[in-house]
Write a protein that holds these residues in place. Structure first.
Motif, PDB file in Angstrom:
ATOM      1  N   ARG A  75     -25.317  40.431  23.331  1.00 19.98           N
ATOM      2  CA  ARG A  75     -25.369  41.848  23.725  1.00 19.98           C
ATOM      3  C   ARG A  75     -23.985  42.351  24.126  1.00 19.98           C
ATOM      4  O   ARG A  75     -23.608  43.483  23.831  1.00 19.98           O
ATOM      5  CB  ARG A  75     -26.351  42.046  24.875  1.00 19.98           C
ATOM      6  N   ILE A  76     -23.206  41.495  24.792  1.00 23.04           N
ATOM      7  CA  ILE A  76     -21.844  41.882  25.165  1.00 23.04           C
ATOM      8  C   ILE A  76     -20.986  42.062  23.918  1.00 23.04           C
ATOM      9  O   ILE A  76     -20.177  42.990  23.831  1.00 23.04           O
ATOM     10  CB  ILE A  76     -21.243  40.841  26.123  1.00 23.04           C
ATOM     11  N   VAL A  77     -21.144  41.165  22.937  1.00 19.25           N
ATOM     12  CA  VAL A  77     -20.407  41.307  21.679  1.00 19.25           C
ATOM     13  C   VAL A  77     -20.814  42.595  20.968  1.00 19.25           C
ATOM     14  O   VAL A  77     -19.980  43.303  20.380  1.00 19.25           O
ATOM     15  CB  VAL A  77     -20.651  40.070  20.782  1.00 19.25           C
ATOM     16  N   HIS A  78     -22.100  42.920  21.014  1.00 16.75           N
ATOM     17  CA  HIS A  78     -22.574  44.183  20.445  1.00 16.75           C
ATOM     18  C   HIS A  78     -21.880  45.371  21.106  1.00 16.75           C
ATOM     19  O   HIS A  78     -21.433  46.308  20.427  1.00 16.75           O
ATOM     20  CB  HIS A  78     -24.090  44.270  20.622  1.00 16.75           C
ATOM     21  N   LYS A  79     -21.783  45.332  22.432  1.00 17.08           N
ATOM     22  CA  LYS A  79     -21.079  46.400  23.153  1.00 17.08           C
ATOM     23  C   LYS A  79     -19.590  46.392  22.803  1.00 17.08           C
ATOM     24  O   LYS A  79     -18.959  47.446  22.714  1.00 17.08           O
ATOM     25  CB  LYS A  79     -21.259  46.226  24.657  1.00 17.08           C
ATOM     26  N   GLY A  80     -19.036  45.199  22.625  1.00  9.68           N
ATOM     27  CA  GLY A  80     -17.630  45.101  22.243  1.00  9.68           C
ATOM     28  C   GLY A  80     -17.367  45.727  20.894  1.00  9.68           C
ATOM     29  O   GLY A  80     -16.319  46.370  20.678  1.00  9.68           O
ATOM     30  N   ALA A  81     -18.293  45.561  19.948  1.00  8.61           N
ATOM     31  CA  ALA A  81     -18.128  46.198  18.639  1.00  8.61           C
ATOM     32  C   ALA A  81     -18.119  47.711  18.777  1.00  8.61           C
ATOM     33  O   ALA A  81     -17.358  48.412  18.087  1.00  8.61           O
ATOM     34  CB  ALA A  81     -19.252  45.751  17.701  1.00  8.61           C
ATOM     35  N   PHE A 121     -23.989  43.216  33.497  1.00  9.15           N
ATOM     36  CA  PHE A 121     -24.221  44.318  34.432  1.00  9.15           C
ATOM     37  C   PHE A 121     -22.944  45.133  34.626  1.00  9.15           C
ATOM     38  O   PHE A 121     -22.971  46.370  34.668  1.00  9.15           O
ATOM     39  CB  PHE A 121     -24.711  43.757  35.764  1.00  9.15           C
ATOM     40  N   ARG A 122     -21.815  44.451  34.719  1.00 10.07           N
ATOM     41  CA  ARG A 122     -20.553  45.153  34.910  1.00 10.07           C
ATOM     42  C   ARG A 122     -20.231  46.027  33.696  1.00 10.07           C
ATOM     43  O   ARG A 122     -19.764  47.165  33.833  1.00 10.07           O
ATOM     44  CB  ARG A 122     -19.437  44.135  35.154  1.00 10.07           C
ATOM     45  N   GLY A 136     -11.772  52.207  31.288  1.00  8.98           N
ATOM     46  CA  GLY A 136     -13.070  51.543  31.243  1.00  8.98           C
ATOM     47  C   GLY A 136     -13.302  50.843  29.926  1.00  8.98           C
ATOM     48  O   GLY A 136     -13.793  49.707  29.879  1.00  8.98           O
ATOM     49  N   LEU A 137     -12.945  51.498  28.835  1.00  7.26           N
ATOM     50  CA  LEU A 137     -13.078  50.872  27.520  1.00  7.26           C
ATOM     51  C   LEU A 137     -12.175  49.653  27.400  1.00  7.26           C
ATOM     52  O   LEU A 137     -12.565  48.630  26.805  1.00  7.26           O
ATOM     53  CB  LEU A 137     -12.748  51.885  26.425  1.00  7.26           C
ATOM     54  N   GLU A 138     -10.966  49.736  27.956  1.00  6.47           N
ATOM     55  CA  GLU A 138     -10.062  48.589  27.938  1.00  6.47           C
ATOM     56  C   GLU A 138     -10.653  47.422  28.725  1.00  6.47           C
ATOM     57  O   GLU A 138     -10.524  46.255  28.331  1.00  6.47           O
ATOM     58  CB  GLU A 138      -8.703  48.988  28.521  1.00  6.47           C
ATOM     59  N   ASN A 139     -11.299  47.734  29.836  1.00  6.76           N
ATOM     60  CA  ASN A 139     -11.931  46.687  30.641  1.00  6.76           C
ATOM     61  C   ASN A 139     -13.029  45.985  29.844  1.00  6.76           C
ATOM     62  O   ASN A 139     -13.128  44.754  29.826  1.00  6.76           O
ATOM     63  CB  ASN A 139     -12.503  47.308  31.917  1.00  6.76           C
ATOM     64  N   VAL A 140     -13.864  46.781  29.160  1.00  7.28           N
ATOM     65  CA  VAL A 140     -14.936  46.197  28.343  1.00  7.28           C
ATOM     66  C   VAL A 140     -14.342  45.364  27.212  1.00  7.28           C
ATOM     67  O   VAL A 140     -14.825  44.272  26.903  1.00  7.28           O
ATOM     68  CB  VAL A 140     -15.842  47.310  27.787  1.00  7.28           C
ATOM     69  N   ARG A 141     -13.276  45.871  26.599  1.00 11.00           N
ATOM     70  CA  ARG A 141     -12.664  45.128  25.502  1.00 11.00           C
ATOM     71  C   ARG A 141     -12.091  43.805  26.001  1.00 11.00           C
ATOM     72  O   ARG A 141     -12.225  42.771  25.324  1.00 11.00           O
ATOM     73  CB  ARG A 141     -11.557  45.978  24.871  1.00 11.00           C
ATOM     74  N   ASN A 183     -16.638  30.653  34.415  1.00  8.05           N
ATOM     75  CA  ASN A 183     -17.420  31.203  33.317  1.00  8.05           C
ATOM     76  C   ASN A 183     -16.654  32.338  32.646  1.00  8.05           C
ATOM     77  O   ASN A 183     -15.919  33.075  33.303  1.00  8.05           O
ATOM     78  CB  ASN A 183     -18.760  31.730  33.842  1.00  8.05           C
ATOM     79  N   PRO A 184     -16.802  32.493  31.331  1.00  8.13           N
ATOM     80  CA  PRO A 184     -16.081  33.563  30.630  1.00  8.13           C
ATOM     81  C   PRO A 184     -16.518  34.932  31.125  1.00  8.13           C
ATOM     82  O   PRO A 184     -17.695  35.179  31.393  1.00  8.13           O
ATOM     83  CB  PRO A 184     -16.482  33.351  29.163  1.00  8.13           C
ATOM     84  N   GLY A 185     -15.553  35.812  31.268  1.00  2.96           N
ATOM     85  CA  GLY A 185     -15.839  37.161  31.728  1.00  2.96           C
ATOM     86  C   GLY A 185     -15.925  37.299  33.225  1.00  2.96           C
ATOM     87  O   GLY A 185     -16.096  38.404  33.734  1.00  2.96           O
TER      88      GLY A 185
END
Length: 868
Positions: free
Chosen positions: A485-491, A420-421, A436-441, A219-221
């Motif tokens: 929601r993940i894409v929203h956080k990515g933005a 959750f992560r 942390g930001l790099e991980n989310v990106r 699964n992605p991510g």
């Protein structure tokens, strides 16, 4: 997913790479309730759960002194959708015990459906816990067995073959700390289990499973599922401590404080509490102290080391290597000694096996249509059946296609773990650092292509497959819902990295889709307009235009974005004020002609009026402590200011003690106002009356039991879009003055039965409610109801404390006729050192924008009385 911990699926708790420390949640720039920050930052309106705890297989040390079940206090969590829709019923242990005791006399050999249908129970052979657990399992297998493979179906068959006592023990452990070890001799289920050891041995038994061929789903991510959650060729329902506990760290977690003190005394270590004692014990073992002192050689002393400095280096290295091996062996023997000693004192322990546990949690995810559940959720359905209540008439339709395939279910679970992560990194881990930001990106980049694919598929379903809003609630269980929601956080992360051009493109794509997270559309419009106003002219320059012309060009685009937001039916009212402010500012910057300006004077927000009420506050005198000392008055005053409820004298109602809200309410009564201290109770009751038929109109998949007080999607942002036509029609009726007629009709139809309807309190007098409706301006009441319809859950709190109304009789000088004119007012009561929260400020903005009067009532103590 385990409701005692967090709102995410249970699989998220076994992600050992992300154990969560106790950390305060930072106030994010994109907080949905921050009116000041919404202008210049993206908004996160999602209700993020409280800081969850990691749930790995290694249990953290506890300060608790007891293993008893009552010692475990669940964290406060949100209710499941299903639990929220059910009526409030008494579900504590006493209610369950009384219920089972009354059914024990009706002994009969009945199966599960018979016991549930005829309400007959056999003490020692049936339990509300086991039957509720099996009800969920059988319901899922009857309708959605295609979601499980051969090995998982074999686990369910093995479950059916367990004895009642084995099932009972498993279910009770399932509702407790599922990753923890439990001492068998302290479980104490003797009233239901005659032989705990035999029941435990049944769960320890190794059982074979059919081999399932095929590649493992990726699964992605997420590179791979959490450890120990995939079924193999065999499984057990539970693990035994003798087979799995082999380190001192795991064994020491089993000890209670008193037992640990005894062992620490033997090992000659000290500590103030359990955590310190455990650390000291482990440190002692690591330093090789305690046992094995006879192996210490003279060559290890400081004098010997100094005298051997000139020795041959090779001989020294060889000697060191040999001593290190001896020390490692000694450390292992020492740990083994302590571990054996601990296990002998605790006795055999049991823990639910991870793979089977995850499988049953997946069953509950499918049954409850929710990513969290609690022990109360497990029993509420059965208890709701026996509660003598009347429910509204509606069509029950349990959806059987919520997850089309097993792959969809597994991907949904994985997406929740990924979400959750990301939440852990951005919300619960203190200041977010660059890594942390790099991980989310990186996660965003992995999820983004899959999001686009599923988005197109969901749009195809909406256009060709779903009918009459059928997909609105089902979409919440699509991986695309979580990925959005993940894409929203990515933005948000792209904005932190100053990649505004790509952030603008992502926001445009989020706004182009209307299927997921409609509640965030206002925030996306705000952020998109901000980027267009300040950044895009430098990122996408037009060669034919000068710098000033390019800025003007993009400000016009920003103006159009704000206008689109105001015209968007899914952009909630709470965002309108900020969009209107930006429009006014842009029109001034662009120097548009006056005739082209927007006029928002009719919704201009006025500051709430301020009122001061003087009264007598009561301070409790501190009683002497055991050592005879007494806290001084300053300490008492400080303690009362740290969030404790203040006590006042109600001088207008006999001089008794009361709360600050009741004291202020008495003051308003002297001014001619009627009112309630209800904190939104009147608003929710009016909404239930006025939208009764809208709440219970047929929408597929939202009524899954006959015992609901509201549709399952009421507390989600899927409620408004799926009933937009009915809601807007009702709002027009309310604005035209038909609210009293609607309220009277519902009251006459349901008062005698007192039908269970969400938010409706039958204790409010019907004459008061009709008088309140007459005092409301039609447009103002419609606006209030629209906010509730759009965000019932988020906006249910924060409503001012006092609801007030009064009627004024005016005489027309020309016609000499008496006309009744009324007004309503909300009042937020604040005592000293108290301030408005973000949600309260938002409600004040909404109410004043709708033309409803709001006051801030400050309670000031002109006198302080000290009483014992």
């Amino acid at each position: 997913m385990v409701g005692q911990q967090i709102r995410h699926p249970p699989s998220t708790k076994f992600d050992e790479d992300y154990q969560i420390p106790a950390a305060k949640r930072l106030k994010r720039l994109d907080s949905a309730d921050s009116s000041e920050s919404r202008q210049d930052a993206s908004c996160d309106e999602c209700d993020v759960p409280p800081s969850p705890k990691g749930h790995g297989r290694i249990i953290a040390d506890s300060e608790a002194d007891s293993d008893e079940e009552d010692a475990f206090t669940p964290q406060k969590t949100q209710k499941t959708d299903l639990e929220t829709a059910l009526p409030p019923v008494k579900t504590d242990k006493e209610a369950i015990r009384d219920y089972e005791a009354t059914r024990a006399a009706e002994s009969a050999n009945l199966d599960l459906k018979g016991r549930l249908g005829q309400r007959k129970w056999v003490q020692g052979k049936s339990s509300i816990y086991v039957d509720a657990f099996n009800l969920a399992l059988e319901t899922v297998l009857e309708e959605e067995a295609h979601l499980f493979n051969e090995a998982e179906l074999a686990v369910f068959e093995n479950w059916r073959n367990l004895s009642y006592e084995g099932q009972y023990l498993y279910v009770r452990l399932f509702l407790r700390k599922t990753a923890a070890w439990h001492r068998i001799n302290r479980l104490g289920y003797y009233s239901d289990i005659a032989d705990l050891s035999t029941a435990a041995q049944e769960l320890f038994e190794t059982r074979t499973l059919p081999i399932v061929r095929g590649p493992q789903q990726v699964n992605p991510g997420e590179l791979e599922p959490p450890q120990d959650t995939v079924l193999g060729e065999s499984f057990t329902f539970a693990d035994r401590s003798e087979d799995h506990i082999n380190t001192l760290e795991e064994a020491s977690s089993l000890l209670k404080l008193d037992e640990l003190k005894v062992m620490a005394k033997d090992a000659k270590v000290q500590g103030k509490n359990k955590a310190e004692l455990l650390r000291a014990l482990r440190r002692t073992s690591g330093r090789q102290s305690g046992l094995g002192w006879d192996k210490l050689k003279r060559s290890d002393t400081e004098e010997s080391i100094k005298s051997e400095k000139s020795a041959n280096a090779d001989e020294a290295d060889a000697s060191d290597n040999k001593e290190n091996l001896d020390a490692g062996s000694s450390s292992f023997n020492r740990d083994s000694h302590f571990t054996t000693k601990i296990l002998s004192s605790t006795g055999p322990c049991i823990r639910l096996s991870s793979a089977a546990l995850k499988l049953f949690e997946r069953v509950h995810l499918v049954f409850y249509r929710s990513t969290e559940w609690t022990e109360k959720s497990l029993t509420t359905i059965i208890l709701a059946r026996i509660s003598r209540r009347n429910f509204p008439p509606y069509i029950v339709s349990r959806s059987t296609n919520i997850f089309t395939t097993r792959s969809d279910l597994l991907e949904f679970e994985a997406s929740i773990r990924t979400q959750f992560r990301i939440d852990f990194i951005l919300e619960f881990n203190g200041t977010v650092k660059r890594d942390g930001l790099e991980n989310v990106r990186h996660t965003f980049e992995d999820v983004y292509p899959r999001w686009k694919v599923i988005l197109a598929e969901e749009q195809r379903k909406e256009d060709r497959v779903y009918e009459s809003g059928e997909g609105a609630y089902l979409r919440r269980f699509s991986p695309a819902w979580v990925y959005t929601r993940i894409v929203h956080k990515g933005a948000y992360v792209l904005g932190r990295f100053k990649e505004h051009e790509r952030e603008h493109r992502i926001l445009s794509e989020l706004l182009d889709q209307r299927l997921f997270h409609a509640a965030r559309r206002g925030a996306w419009y705000q952020r998109k307009a901000l980027l267009e106003e300040h950044y895009m002219h430098a990122l996408q320059p037009l060669p034919a235009l000068s710098d000033e012309q390019q800025k003007k060009h993009w400000k016009k685009i920003a103006l159009q974005t704000c206008e689109d937001g105001l015209q968007d039916r899914d952009c909630h009212l709470i965002y309108h004020y900020d969009l209107q402010k930006r429009i006014v500012k842009l029109e001034k910057q662009l120097k548009l002609p006056k005739r082209e300006h927007h006029v928002f004077s009719h919704v201009r927000l006025a500051k709430p009026a301020e009122r001061t009420v003087n009264g007598i506050r009561v301070e409790r005198e501190r009683t002497p402590s055991r050592n005879g000392h007494r806290r001084d008055s300053a300490d008492a005053t400080n303690s009362s200011r740290r969030g404790a409820k203040t006590i006042w004298i109600d001088e207008r109602e006999g001089g008794g003690e009361c709360s600050v809200e009741e004291m202020c309410l008495s003051h308003y009564r002297d001014l001619g106002w009627k009112g309630y201290h209800c904190e939104g109770g009147v608003v929710r009751t009016l909404f239930a009356y006025l939208f009764f038929d809208v709440l219970f109109t047929y929408v597929p998949n939202v009524f899954q039991t006959p015992y609901q007080t509201c549709p399952l999607d009421l507390h989600t942002d899927a409620f408004y879009p799926s009933r937009a036509s009915e809601i807007n029609h009702r709002l027009v009726e309310i604005a035209n003055g038909d609210a009293e007629t609607i309220l009277r009709r519902v009251y006459e139809e349901h008062k005698e039965q007192q039908t269970c309807i969400v938010g409706l309190h039958w204790d409010f007098d019907i004459d008061d409610l009709t008088e309140i409706v007459r005092c409301f301006e039609g447009e103002a009441l419609a606006t209030l109801c629209k906010v509730m319809a759009q965000e019932y859950q988020q906006r249910g709190g924060g409503i001012p404390d006092l609801f007030l109304w009064r009627t004024n009789i005016d005489e027309n000088d020309d016609t000499k006729q008496m006309t009744e004119k009324g007004e309503v007012m909300f009042s937020e009561v604040k005592s000293e050192n108290d301030r408005l929260s973000d949600t309260q400020r938002l409600w004040i903005h909404v109410l004043t924008g709708a033309g409803i009067k709001v006051e801030l009532c400050a309670a000031v103590a002109r006198e302080v009385r000290t009483v014992r």
